[in-house]
Structures are given as C-alpha cells and as structure tokens.
Design a protein around this motif. Sequence first.
Motif, PDB file in Angstrom:
ATOM      1  N   ALA A   4       5.165  38.761 -34.823  1.00  0.00           N
ATOM      2  CA  ALA A   4       6.569  39.139 -34.493  1.00  0.00           C
ATOM      3  C   ALA A   4       6.915  39.113 -32.765  1.00  0.00           C
ATOM      4  O   ALA A   4       7.836  38.719 -32.380  1.00  0.00           O
ATOM      5  CB  ALA A   4       6.546  40.704 -34.742  1.00  0.00           C
ATOM      6  N   GLN A   5       5.686  39.198 -32.419  1.00  0.00           N
ATOM      7  CA  GLN A   5       5.851  39.125 -30.634  1.00  0.00           C
ATOM      8  C   GLN A   5       6.070  37.638 -29.973  1.00  0.00           C
ATOM      9  O   GLN A   5       7.041  37.532 -29.391  1.00  0.00           O
ATOM     10  CB  GLN A   5       4.675  39.793 -30.072  1.00  0.00           C
ATOM     11  N   SER A   6       5.438  36.933 -30.906  1.00  0.00           N
ATOM     12  CA  SER A   6       5.439  35.304 -30.511  1.00  0.00           C
ATOM     13  C   SER A   6       6.856  35.176 -30.981  1.00  0.00           C
ATOM     14  O   SER A   6       7.657  34.103 -30.142  1.00  0.00           O
ATOM     15  CB  SER A   6       4.684  34.600 -31.506  1.00  0.00           C
ATOM     16  N   LEU A   7       7.459  35.360 -32.221  1.00  0.00           N
ATOM     17  CA  LEU A   7       8.961  35.037 -32.325  1.00  0.00           C
ATOM     18  C   LEU A   7      10.094  35.626 -31.348  1.00  0.00           C
ATOM     19  O   LEU A   7      10.864  34.882 -31.148  1.00  0.00           O
ATOM     20  CB  LEU A   7       9.146  35.427 -33.853  1.00  0.00           C
ATOM     21  N   LEU A   8       9.546  36.915 -31.151  1.00  0.00           N
ATOM     22  CA  LEU A   8      10.735  37.489 -30.300  1.00  0.00           C
ATOM     23  C   LEU A   8      10.624  36.578 -28.768  1.00  0.00           C
ATOM     24  O   LEU A   8      11.802  36.431 -28.277  1.00  0.00           O
ATOM     25  CB  LEU A   8      10.366  39.125 -29.941  1.00  0.00           C
ATOM     26  N   GLN A  22      13.611  34.666 -26.944  1.00  0.00           N
ATOM     27  CA  GLN A  22      14.345  35.173 -25.684  1.00  0.00           C
ATOM     28  C   GLN A  22      14.196  34.064 -24.764  1.00  0.00           C
ATOM     29  O   GLN A  22      14.353  34.343 -23.533  1.00  0.00           O
ATOM     30  CB  GLN A  22      13.591  36.503 -25.370  1.00  0.00           C
ATOM     31  N   ASP A  23      13.508  33.109 -24.909  1.00  0.00           N
ATOM     32  CA  ASP A  23      13.047  32.135 -24.216  1.00  0.00           C
ATOM     33  C   ASP A  23      14.339  31.379 -23.518  1.00  0.00           C
ATOM     34  O   ASP A  23      15.231  30.994 -24.193  1.00  0.00           O
ATOM     35  CB  ASP A  23      12.385  30.850 -24.755  1.00  0.00           C
ATOM     36  N   ASN A  24      14.410  31.219 -21.993  1.00  0.00           N
ATOM     37  CA  ASN A  24      15.668  30.445 -21.730  1.00  0.00           C
ATOM     38  C   ASN A  24      15.997  29.232 -22.104  1.00  0.00           C
ATOM     39  O   ASN A  24      17.043  28.915 -22.515  1.00  0.00           O
ATOM     40  CB  ASN A  24      15.612  30.526 -20.079  1.00  0.00           C
ATOM     41  N   ASN A  69      23.565  37.222 -38.919  1.00  0.00           N
ATOM     42  CA  ASN A  69      24.439  38.274 -38.941  1.00  0.00           C
ATOM     43  C   ASN A  69      24.685  39.094 -37.666  1.00  0.00           C
ATOM     44  O   ASN A  69      25.925  39.376 -37.217  1.00  0.00           O
ATOM     45  CB  ASN A  69      23.936  39.362 -40.119  1.00  0.00           C
ATOM     46  N   ILE A  70      23.636  39.311 -36.888  1.00  0.00           N
ATOM     47  CA  ILE A  70      23.821  39.876 -35.796  1.00  0.00           C
ATOM     48  C   ILE A  70      24.508  39.066 -34.619  1.00  0.00           C
ATOM     49  O   ILE A  70      25.369  39.176 -33.738  1.00  0.00           O
ATOM     50  CB  ILE A  70      22.715  40.375 -34.932  1.00  0.00           C
ATOM     51  N   ALA A  71      24.367  37.765 -34.794  1.00  0.00           N
ATOM     52  CA  ALA A  71      25.017  36.670 -33.732  1.00  0.00           C
ATOM     53  C   ALA A  71      26.487  36.790 -34.415  1.00  0.00           C
ATOM     54  O   ALA A  71      27.646  36.566 -33.555  1.00  0.00           O
ATOM     55  CB  ALA A  71      24.569  35.183 -34.178  1.00  0.00           C
ATOM     56  N   GLN A  72      26.907  36.652 -35.764  1.00  0.00           N
ATOM     57  CA  GLN A  72      28.023  36.934 -36.128  1.00  0.00           C
ATOM     58  C   GLN A  72      28.915  37.798 -35.616  1.00  0.00           C
ATOM     59  O   GLN A  72      30.268  37.925 -35.204  1.00  0.00           O
ATOM     60  CB  GLN A  72      28.505  36.861 -37.705  1.00  0.00           C
ATOM     61  N   ARG A  73      28.290  39.087 -35.302  1.00  0.00           N
ATOM     62  CA  ARG A  73      28.826  40.528 -34.903  1.00  0.00           C
ATOM     63  C   ARG A  73      29.022  40.441 -33.387  1.00  0.00           C
ATOM     64  O   ARG A  73      29.318  41.539 -32.930  1.00  0.00           O
ATOM     65  CB  ARG A  73      28.150  41.640 -35.556  1.00  0.00           C
ATOM     66  N   GLY A  74      28.379  39.201 -32.541  1.00  0.00           N
ATOM     67  CA  GLY A  74      28.609  39.174 -31.459  1.00  0.00           C
ATOM     68  C   GLY A  74      27.436  39.890 -30.709  1.00  0.00           C
ATOM     69  O   GLY A  74      27.187  40.219 -29.440  1.00  0.00           O
ATOM     70  N   ARG A  75      26.387  40.234 -31.411  1.00  0.00           N
ATOM     71  CA  ARG A  75      25.362  40.942 -30.963  1.00  0.00           C
ATOM     72  C   ARG A  75      23.994  40.069 -30.883  1.00  0.00           C
ATOM     73  O   ARG A  75      24.174  39.168 -31.614  1.00  0.00           O
ATOM     74  CB  ARG A  75      24.940  42.057 -31.667  1.00  0.00           C
ATOM     75  N   GLY A  76      23.137  39.987 -30.117  1.00  0.00           N
ATOM     76  CA  GLY A  76      22.094  39.392 -29.954  1.00  0.00           C
ATOM     77  C   GLY A  76      21.086  39.897 -29.038  1.00  0.00           C
ATOM     78  O   GLY A  76      20.495  39.067 -28.215  1.00  0.00           O
ATOM     79  N   TYR A  77      20.572  41.034 -29.209  1.00  0.00           N
ATOM     80  CA  TYR A  77      19.452  41.472 -28.461  1.00  0.00           C
ATOM     81  C   TYR A  77      18.194  40.827 -28.428  1.00  0.00           C
ATOM     82  O   TYR A  77      17.433  41.057 -27.607  1.00  0.00           O
ATOM     83  CB  TYR A  77      19.382  43.316 -28.667  1.00  0.00           C
ATOM     84  N   TRP A  78      17.919  40.210 -29.533  1.00  0.00           N
ATOM     85  CA  TRP A  78      16.608  39.712 -29.735  1.00  0.00           C
ATOM     86  C   TRP A  78      16.901  38.454 -28.704  1.00  0.00           C
ATOM     87  O   TRP A  78      15.824  37.926 -28.181  1.00  0.00           O
ATOM     88  CB  TRP A  78      16.467  38.977 -31.110  1.00  0.00           C
ATOM     89  N   ALA A  79      17.774  37.741 -28.798  1.00  0.00           N
ATOM     90  CA  ALA A  79      18.232  36.646 -28.117  1.00  0.00           C
ATOM     91  C   ALA A  79      18.716  36.709 -26.480  1.00  0.00           C
ATOM     92  O   ALA A  79      18.763  35.893 -25.698  1.00  0.00           O
ATOM     93  CB  ALA A  79      19.269  35.547 -28.626  1.00  0.00           C
TER      94      ALA A  79
END
Length: 382
Positions: A307-311, A315-317, A372-382
């Motif tokens: 989970a930490q690695s994926l996050l 979030q990587d630039n 789904n969160i990208a569709q809604r304009g949210r992306g706190y993971w990213a």
Amino acid sequence: KGNKYDKKNGLIIDYIGVFKKLEKALSKYAKPKDGKNEYPTERFNDLLGYLELAITQGVNFLASRNLDIQPILDSVDTFDKITLFKEYADELSKTEELKKEFAVYKNAIVSFYEACKPEILDETDLPDNPFKGSYKRTKEAFEYLRKIIDRLRDDKGNIEGAKEKADILIDESIVSAGYTIKSLKEIDLSQINLDLLQERFKELPYKHLSITDMQEFLKDRVTQMLNRNVSRIDLAEKLQQIIQDYNSDSSDVEAFFEALRKYAEQLIKEDKRATAEGLTEAELEIFDLIFKEKLTLDEKQKVKLAAQSLLQKLQDNETKKSILVVDWYKNVQLQEIVRKMIADELNKHLPDSYDRIIFSQKRDVVYDHLFNIAQRGRGYWA
C-alpha cells in the motif's frame, strides 16, 4: 379532503394533484410584465383557494398529532419566545416520515403564498374567510417550525440564535478537556467525551430534537471518513440501518440514543485505526482495498508495504507528468498503463498467498477506485 385530514403516517400523495394544479395555474395565469407577474382578480382567487387548502390540510395534519397551531398564531410574542415551537418540533421529529410529511405542507403553503403576491401582502382587501388576516403569520409559523426541525445552522456549523443553541445536544460542553474549538465544525470524534454527551442528553427536555442533533453529527462525520476511505461504506450503511430500526412512533428514544452512542464509539475506534496500523489515511485506504482475510502478521506487514509503495508511486512527480495526467481516464492507452503500473507495484510486496485470481481482483479494485475519483475530479492519491 380539503376540510379533514386523518392520515397519521406515510408520505402525502394528495398533494401530487394539488402541486400539478399549482404549476398549471402558474403557467396559465402568470403574465410577465416588466419582470413581474400580474394576475386578474378571478385568477388570483383561484390561487388563494389553493393556499387555503394547503393551510387547512397543514393545520389538520398538526391537529392529528395533537398540535394546535392557533395559540402560536394568536400570540403577540415573537417566534423565538414561543416555547410551543420546540414542543411541536420535538413531536414531529419522532420519525423521518413525520418530518417529510410536515415538509410537504410547509412547502405547499409557502409556494401558494408566494404565488399570491403581491395582492396577498395587503390582507385587508382579501375576501372574507377563516384565514383572512393570518396568511402571512401562518406561513411564517410553518417556516419557523421547519427551521427548528431541520436544526438549521450558520456557516460555522452553529445553531442560529443563543436560545436555540442552549437546546442543542452537540456543543462545546461535550468536548473533552484539553481541546479548544471555535465552531461546531471543528469538533472531531476524538474530542468528544461520550459520558458528558450522555449526561447532556438526559438533561435536555426535547429528546427527539437531541436525537436529530446526534444523527446529523454522526452523518457528517461518517461522510468525512467515507470521503477519506471508500472502504468505510459499511459504516455509513450501518448508521442508516440504526436510524431505520428506530424510525417509529413507538420506538424507545433512550434506546435509540444508546445505539447511536455505541455507533459513535465504533466511529472513534475507526478514526484512530490508521495511527494504530502505523499508516497514513491515504495508505490505509489502499491497504483496505487490497486486504484479504486470514493473513499472518508477516503477510499483513507485506500488504502494508504494498500500500505504501503504491501510494508513493502514484504521488511521484514523474508519474503525474507522464501517466496520471489530466483526463488520463479518457485515454484507453493510459488506462492500460495505469492498470499495469498498479499491478507492478502490488507485485513487488504482496505475499504469495495472493494467488492469480485474488491478485487480479485487488488490482482491479484499486484501479476502479482510482478511475472513479479521477472522473470526479478528485485525486488525493495522485
């Protein structure tokens, strides 16, 4: 049924036809002139008849609950000084159906009253009838009662008015020592002293309004928690089930509060789970999405690492610039790249007990949520 109302429960279907008549009347009678609507006298009288019908049924509905609105209409006091409002609001807050039924009447009365403007503003010239001289106060009484039932708050989350605030269940008095807040919106679950909350509940006279306060507070907090972690949907559904279970005239208000208190305890525990697991909230959401039952302690640790690695990868630039670009979810090629990226990161750390089928399921769950969160304009993971 303009002169009698004897239904006690259920939504009011009688008004479906009445509202359609109103809409038809408005579209037929309204003649815009310089931005205003003017009605011939005979057509105004039709609208006034609809208003009289709405008031009659609204008053009869209250009477069916042994609530007499006449003392409120006859009083010379301002509404905030009339205690009957809180008594009536408490009675109408026993069930969600009662709240909805009252809302139907209130909305009908307000709609018809507004449609009768400007003629109705001078009630001395209106035809003689039982409501002459009290249309405005009746409309405002229904509006004020609805405001108390809805526990309307200002932009800081506080109940408007000092007197109303004195009857609210959730306020600064139930915050644990060591916390200072400026508004109710600042109160989080960790600050609440549930013992103080229970004592306050016992002291307040309007138990059903207090239950409404508790429900709204918990709904707001579970929504916040759900926005941080989609896996908490079961918690949101559980609250709705509790409300539904006690949504009855005959339900025990003390038992209802106790059920909500136990639910609050569960929320508080969940709110602290990320810290207990040694994860951030974002890491915990991914962890929950890829978690499976019957993990050993060593396997659970590997799932946390995954989970930490994926996050970190999300979030990587470089990932943001080349993969998770704006509207990536609309690009088929980028969709597959994102899916493969998720699989590659999970494959680095997930234990061998994640066979091919489970691995694919978890990859897809993460991908679907990210999509789904990208569709809604949210992306706190990213």
